[in-house]
Write a protein that holds these residues in place. Structure first.
Motif, PDB file in Angstrom:
ATOM      1  N   TYR A 108       0.840  -1.200   0.000  1.00  0.00           N
ATOM      2  CA  TYR A 108       0.000   0.000   0.000  1.00  0.00           C
ATOM      3  C   TYR A 108       0.877   1.253   0.000  1.00  0.00           C
ATOM      4  O   TYR A 108       0.563   2.238   0.663  1.00  0.00           O
ATOM      5  CB  TYR A 108      -0.916   0.003   1.225  1.00  0.00           C
ATOM      6  CG  TYR A 108      -1.758  -1.251   1.352  1.00  0.00           C
ATOM      7  CD1 TYR A 108      -2.952  -1.384   0.643  1.00  0.00           C
ATOM      8  CD2 TYR A 108      -1.346  -2.302   2.165  1.00  0.00           C
ATOM      9  CE1 TYR A 108      -3.717  -2.526   0.754  1.00  0.00           C
ATOM     10  CE2 TYR A 108      -2.107  -3.452   2.283  1.00  0.00           C
ATOM     11  CZ  TYR A 108      -3.286  -3.553   1.575  1.00  0.00           C
ATOM     12  OH  TYR A 108      -4.046  -4.686   1.680  1.00  0.00           O
ATOM     13  N   MET A 109       1.966   1.204  -0.758  1.00  0.00           N
ATOM     14  CA  MET A 109       2.916   2.300  -0.742  1.00  0.00           C
ATOM     15  C   MET A 109       2.327   3.579  -1.325  1.00  0.00           C
ATOM     16  O   MET A 109       2.563   4.677  -0.804  1.00  0.00           O
ATOM     17  CB  MET A 109       4.179   1.902  -1.514  1.00  0.00           C
ATOM     18  CG  MET A 109       5.259   2.962  -1.508  1.00  0.00           C
ATOM     19  SD  MET A 109       5.806   3.379   0.152  1.00  0.00           S
ATOM     20  CE  MET A 109       6.553   1.824   0.623  1.00  0.00           C
ATOM     21  N   GLN A 110       1.547   3.482  -2.372  1.00  0.00           N
ATOM     22  CA  GLN A 110       1.001   4.687  -2.981  1.00  0.00           C
ATOM     23  C   GLN A 110      -0.004   5.398  -2.081  1.00  0.00           C
ATOM     24  O   GLN A 110       0.052   6.629  -1.957  1.00  0.00           O
ATOM     25  CB  GLN A 110       0.381   4.340  -4.338  1.00  0.00           C
ATOM     26  CG  GLN A 110       1.428   3.919  -5.367  1.00  0.00           C
ATOM     27  CD  GLN A 110       0.831   3.598  -6.713  1.00  0.00           C
ATOM     28  OE1 GLN A 110      -0.384   3.546  -6.866  1.00  0.00           O
ATOM     29  NE2 GLN A 110       1.681   3.372  -7.706  1.00  0.00           N
ATOM     30  N   PRO A 111      -0.937   4.704  -1.397  1.00  0.00           N
ATOM     31  CA  PRO A 111      -1.767   5.425  -0.409  1.00  0.00           C
ATOM     32  C   PRO A 111      -0.955   6.025   0.732  1.00  0.00           C
ATOM     33  O   PRO A 111      -1.284   7.115   1.224  1.00  0.00           O
ATOM     34  CB  PRO A 111      -2.731   4.336   0.093  1.00  0.00           C
ATOM     35  CG  PRO A 111      -2.795   3.345  -1.012  1.00  0.00           C
ATOM     36  CD  PRO A 111      -1.433   3.334  -1.616  1.00  0.00           C
ATOM     37  N   VAL A 144       8.819   9.518 -10.650  1.00  0.00           N
ATOM     38  CA  VAL A 144       8.844   8.071 -10.398  1.00  0.00           C
ATOM     39  C   VAL A 144       7.585   7.397 -10.919  1.00  0.00           C
ATOM     40  O   VAL A 144       7.651   6.355 -11.575  1.00  0.00           O
ATOM     41  CB  VAL A 144       9.025   7.810  -8.892  1.00  0.00           C
ATOM     42  CG1 VAL A 144       8.925   6.315  -8.597  1.00  0.00           C
ATOM     43  CG2 VAL A 144      10.366   8.335  -8.417  1.00  0.00           C
ATOM     44  N   PHE A 145       6.417   7.985 -10.653  1.00  0.00           N
ATOM     45  CA  PHE A 145       5.154   7.335 -10.995  1.00  0.00           C
ATOM     46  C   PHE A 145       4.482   7.929 -12.222  1.00  0.00           C
ATOM     47  O   PHE A 145       3.434   7.416 -12.631  1.00  0.00           O
ATOM     48  CB  PHE A 145       4.181   7.424  -9.810  1.00  0.00           C
ATOM     49  CG  PHE A 145       4.636   6.668  -8.602  1.00  0.00           C
ATOM     50  CD1 PHE A 145       4.500   5.294  -8.529  1.00  0.00           C
ATOM     51  CD2 PHE A 145       5.213   7.330  -7.535  1.00  0.00           C
ATOM     52  CE1 PHE A 145       4.926   4.600  -7.418  1.00  0.00           C
ATOM     53  CE2 PHE A 145       5.634   6.640  -6.411  1.00  0.00           C
ATOM     54  CZ  PHE A 145       5.488   5.261  -6.357  1.00  0.00           C
ATOM     55  N   GLY A 146       5.048   8.986 -12.793  1.00  0.00           N
ATOM     56  CA  GLY A 146       4.423   9.598 -13.958  1.00  0.00           C
ATOM     57  C   GLY A 146       5.222   9.515 -15.234  1.00  0.00           C
ATOM     58  O   GLY A 146       4.647   9.533 -16.320  1.00  0.00           O
ATOM     59  N   CYS A 147       6.560   9.437 -15.125  1.00  0.00           N
ATOM     60  CA  CYS A 147       7.392   9.382 -16.325  1.00  0.00           C
ATOM     61  C   CYS A 147       7.392   7.965 -16.894  1.00  0.00           C
ATOM     62  O   CYS A 147       7.765   7.021 -16.200  1.00  0.00           O
ATOM     63  CB  CYS A 147       8.821   9.820 -16.002  1.00  0.00           C
ATOM     64  SG  CYS A 147       9.933   9.782 -17.425  1.00  0.00           S
ATOM     65  N   VAL A 151       9.690   1.758 -12.797  1.00  0.00           N
ATOM     66  CA  VAL A 151       8.414   1.701 -12.089  1.00  0.00           C
ATOM     67  C   VAL A 151       7.307   2.005 -13.089  1.00  0.00           C
ATOM     68  O   VAL A 151       7.393   2.968 -13.856  1.00  0.00           O
ATOM     69  CB  VAL A 151       8.385   2.707 -10.924  1.00  0.00           C
ATOM     70  CG1 VAL A 151       7.035   2.693 -10.226  1.00  0.00           C
ATOM     71  CG2 VAL A 151       9.497   2.381  -9.937  1.00  0.00           C
ATOM     72  N   GLU A 152       6.265   1.186 -13.079  1.00  0.00           N
ATOM     73  CA  GLU A 152       5.174   1.376 -14.010  1.00  0.00           C
ATOM     74  C   GLU A 152       4.455   2.698 -13.715  1.00  0.00           C
ATOM     75  O   GLU A 152       4.123   2.980 -12.566  1.00  0.00           O
ATOM     76  CB  GLU A 152       4.179   0.215 -13.911  1.00  0.00           C
ATOM     77  CG  GLU A 152       4.717  -1.106 -14.432  1.00  0.00           C
ATOM     78  CD  GLU A 152       4.977  -1.061 -15.928  1.00  0.00           C
ATOM     79  OE1 GLU A 152       4.260  -0.305 -16.628  1.00  0.00           O
ATOM     80  OE2 GLU A 152       5.888  -1.752 -16.396  1.00  0.00           O
ATOM     81  N   TRP A 180      -2.954   7.894 -10.047  1.00  0.00           N
ATOM     82  CA  TRP A 180      -2.345   8.289  -8.775  1.00  0.00           C
ATOM     83  C   TRP A 180      -1.692   9.665  -8.888  1.00  0.00           C
ATOM     84  O   TRP A 180      -1.785  10.473  -7.957  1.00  0.00           O
ATOM     85  CB  TRP A 180      -1.315   7.253  -8.358  1.00  0.00           C
ATOM     86  CG  TRP A 180      -0.730   7.512  -7.010  1.00  0.00           C
ATOM     87  CD1 TRP A 180      -1.238   7.133  -5.799  1.00  0.00           C
ATOM     88  CD2 TRP A 180       0.474   8.242  -6.737  1.00  0.00           C
ATOM     89  NE1 TRP A 180      -0.423   7.576  -4.785  1.00  0.00           N
ATOM     90  CE2 TRP A 180       0.634   8.252  -5.321  1.00  0.00           C
ATOM     91  CE3 TRP A 180       1.428   8.864  -7.520  1.00  0.00           C
ATOM     92  CZ2 TRP A 180       1.718   8.873  -4.706  1.00  0.00           C
ATOM     93  CZ3 TRP A 180       2.502   9.493  -6.913  1.00  0.00           C
ATOM     94  CH2 TRP A 180       2.640   9.481  -5.518  1.00  0.00           C
ATOM     95  N   CYS A 181      -1.045   9.947 -10.001  1.00  0.00           N
ATOM     96  CA  CYS A 181      -0.404  11.256 -10.184  1.00  0.00           C
ATOM     97  C   CYS A 181      -1.446  12.372 -10.208  1.00  0.00           C
ATOM     98  O   CYS A 181      -1.225  13.449  -9.634  1.00  0.00           O
ATOM     99  CB  CYS A 181       0.414  11.254 -11.470  1.00  0.00           C
ATOM    100  SG  CYS A 181       1.860  10.162 -11.446  1.00  0.00           S
TER     101      CYS A 181
END
Length: 570
Positions: free
Chosen positions: A405-408, A452-455, A462-463, A468-469
């Motif tokens: 649950y790293m993103q939350p 990290v999460f958008g590029c 990392v997908e 999330w972004c």
């Protein structure tokens, strides 16, 4: 005479016979030696000597060491094997890692490698990709690659991974997967429970591939390597993977067609270095913003308006980023200087500026008592540090246990403006933060998570997660907008008036018939009481001041300039 000639001829035949036996035994013994220990024979010199001397044209010894990305697919429509029915998908992605070492046999390189098949199992989220260790030879004059997997041997997989997966493309990918997706224990458990282990026990895997070199101009989508001649090229391999069963059990699975293109590690290095430059620049901007904010609230009253929870949360985030970059630098030695520089700047932001500002806020909000000694202050200060570092270590344990649950968790960490918003409403604080600090910190804090999460081409592999972004940008943007509204229109501007408690009105009406001292003791000028009440302010102790004078005074001290009585918030 004839007898002597016959004896001489027999002696010559004996010498030739024993010499041929000695040559046959020596060549057979030489053939039994490992391929990496064989010496160069005269036939090898004759066959490949000219080609090695030239090292040009189609017979140059290409170094195929590196990482290759590509696809796999069954030649048949479906997997027709009677074994391992989990192989139900027809195609997928693959990653091949090869390490080629020249041997003493001219024209032959010894090759070790790992091939990872993705999209193999329907339950790949619970199993993981199929990873197979390979070894073989690369005959560079003919561009032929022959690999086999000796699947029956038990080996130390960790040591093999250390030897083979030695470039940052794999190491930082593994590091990011452990940080953002799963723990090493889960990866090991998935590896043990994977059906690939059963395949390795019962299957002999053979790969025959052809290696070619294509100029980068022909396909700009692929990565390229620099050859010895200096031309930018990338290597492309395609071949067939077969797995005949042991004994009469039949094939393990149908033949697979593989193709893969080399990954340009130099580009990967450049991406990592550019990322560290971005982190360094962002950290430098954050230092400037912190200095501007500390100048904005350099008084005791100004520091007391700032939420200590908000500053502490940002300090913890910078401490985590410092540890992450330092760990990445230790993991990839060739990038240690770049990542250590980024970690150093994050350490400066966290340990020097944010911790100093944290202590200033704690001192401003702490009730002053001249009778307290050094022991009491040291005890309270140690309690503050213990809580801070306890939360720091506790957060590491929480993220380790709830890594799925790293993103939350990151969304919760990046809600650091909420404590300041709540503190403004509760205390009715007036302009605690500078607008530049609000906007600058919001923008700079978004740089790393959006990369990290958008590029889609980030070096951490990392997908990307666009949803999330968008949620992160919306959340932080909304927090920044509320803080700006509080700055310009009052800290309780969005709260309904019916819900607000009673508040003292500094612009209240007064009895004009009573004679009063109409001089402002702050600026020592007269106050025209005939003007509108918004031009002057009246304290609860019935003292008159210009509005601007008293507001500037209250930013420093919340007490009446005339009688030193405590004043309520404006």
């Amino acid at each position: 005479m004839k007898k002597r000639e016959i004896l001489g001829l027999g002696f010559e035949w004996q010498v030739i016979f024993w010499l041929s036996i000695w040559l046959a035994i020596s060549q057979q013994a030489l053939g039994l030696r490992p391929i990496r220990e064989k010496t160069r024979s005269w036939s090898d010199e004759w066959l490949f000597g000219r080609k090695q001397e030239a090292e040009v044209g189609p017979f140059s010894a290409w170094n195929i060491t590196g990482t290759y990305r590509g696809t796999w697919k069954f030649l048949n429509s479906v997997n027709s094997s009677s074994k391992f029915q989990d192989f139900q998908k027809e195609n997928g992605n693959s990653v091949v890692e090869l390490v080629a070492v020249p041997t003493k046999i001219t024209g032959v390189h010894y090759v070790q490698g790992v091939v990872v098949f993705h999209d193999v199992f329907d339950n790949e989220q619970n199993v993981g990709g199929a990873q197979i260790n390979l070894e073989g030879v690369y005959i560079w004059p003919f561009r032929q690659l022959r690999l086999v997997a000796n699947s029956g041997k038990e080996s130390d997989s960790g040591q093999e991974d250390n030897n083979l997966l030695s470039n940052p493309y794999h190491l930082l990918g593994i590091f990011s997967s452990q940080v953002f997706q799963e723990s090493p224990r889960d990866r090991l458990l998935k590896r043990k429970l994977s059906p690939v282990n059963e395949m390795e026990k019962h299957c002999n895997i053979e790969i025959a591939a052809q290696v070619s070199r294509v100029a980068s101009s022909e396909n700009s989508m692929h990565s390229n390597f620099k050859d010895r001649d200096g031309d930018k090229n990338y290597y492309y391999m395609e071949g067939l993977m077969e797995s005949p069963g042991v004994g009469a059990d039949g094939d393990c699975f149908s033949p697979l067609f593989l193709n893969a293109t080399s990954v340009n590690v130099e580009v990967y290095y450049n991406k990592a270095v550019n990322y560290t430059l971005m982190v360094t620049f962002v950290s430098f901007l954050q230092v400037l913003l912190l200095i501007r904010q500390m100048e904005h609230g350099n008084t005791q009253s100004g520091a007391a308006k700032v939420s200590i929870v908000m500053i502490g949360q940002q300090a913890i985030m910078d401490a985590y980023l410092c540890l992450l970059h330092l760990t990445a630098g230790i993991l990839v030695e060739s990038l240690f200087n770049a990542f250590a520089t980024a970690a150093f700047f994050k350490f400066v932001v966290f340990s020097i500026f944010e911790m100093r500002y944290l202590l200033a806020i704690w001192k401003a909000t702490r009730p002053s008592n001249s009778g307290e000694g050094w022991e009491t202050m040291r005890r309270e200060l140690s309690f503050l540090y213990s809580r801070f570092y306890g939360l720091l270590l506790g957060g590491i344990l929480i993220m380790y246990q709830f890594h799925n649950y790293m993103q939350p968790i990151l969304l919760l960490m990046y809600s650091f403006w909420i404590p300041q918003i709540v503190a403004n409403v509760v205390r009715d604080s007036r302009k605690p933060l500078h607008p530049y600090y609000i906007l600058g910190m919001t923008a700079t804090r978004l740089a790393i998570p959006l990369y990290v999460f958008g590029c889609p081409h980030n070096f951490m592999r990392v997908e990307p997660n666009k949803v999330w972004c968008i949620c992160l940008c919306t959340s932080m943007g909304l927090q920044a907008v509320i803080l700006l509204l509080q700055h310009y229109f009052g800290s309780r501007c969005f709260v309904p008036r019916q819900m607000l408690p009673e508040k003292y009105n500094y612009h209240r009406r007064f009895n004009r018939d009573v004679s009063r001292n109409t001089d402002c003791v702050i600026c020592m000028t007269a106050i025209d009481l005939r003007q509108h009440t918004s031009d002057f302010m009246i304290t609860p102790c019935e003292h008159f001041f210009h509005s601007g004078c008293l507001q500037r005074w209250m930013d420093i001290k919340m007490e009446c300039p005339t009688c030193r009585r405590s004043l309520p918030p404006a």
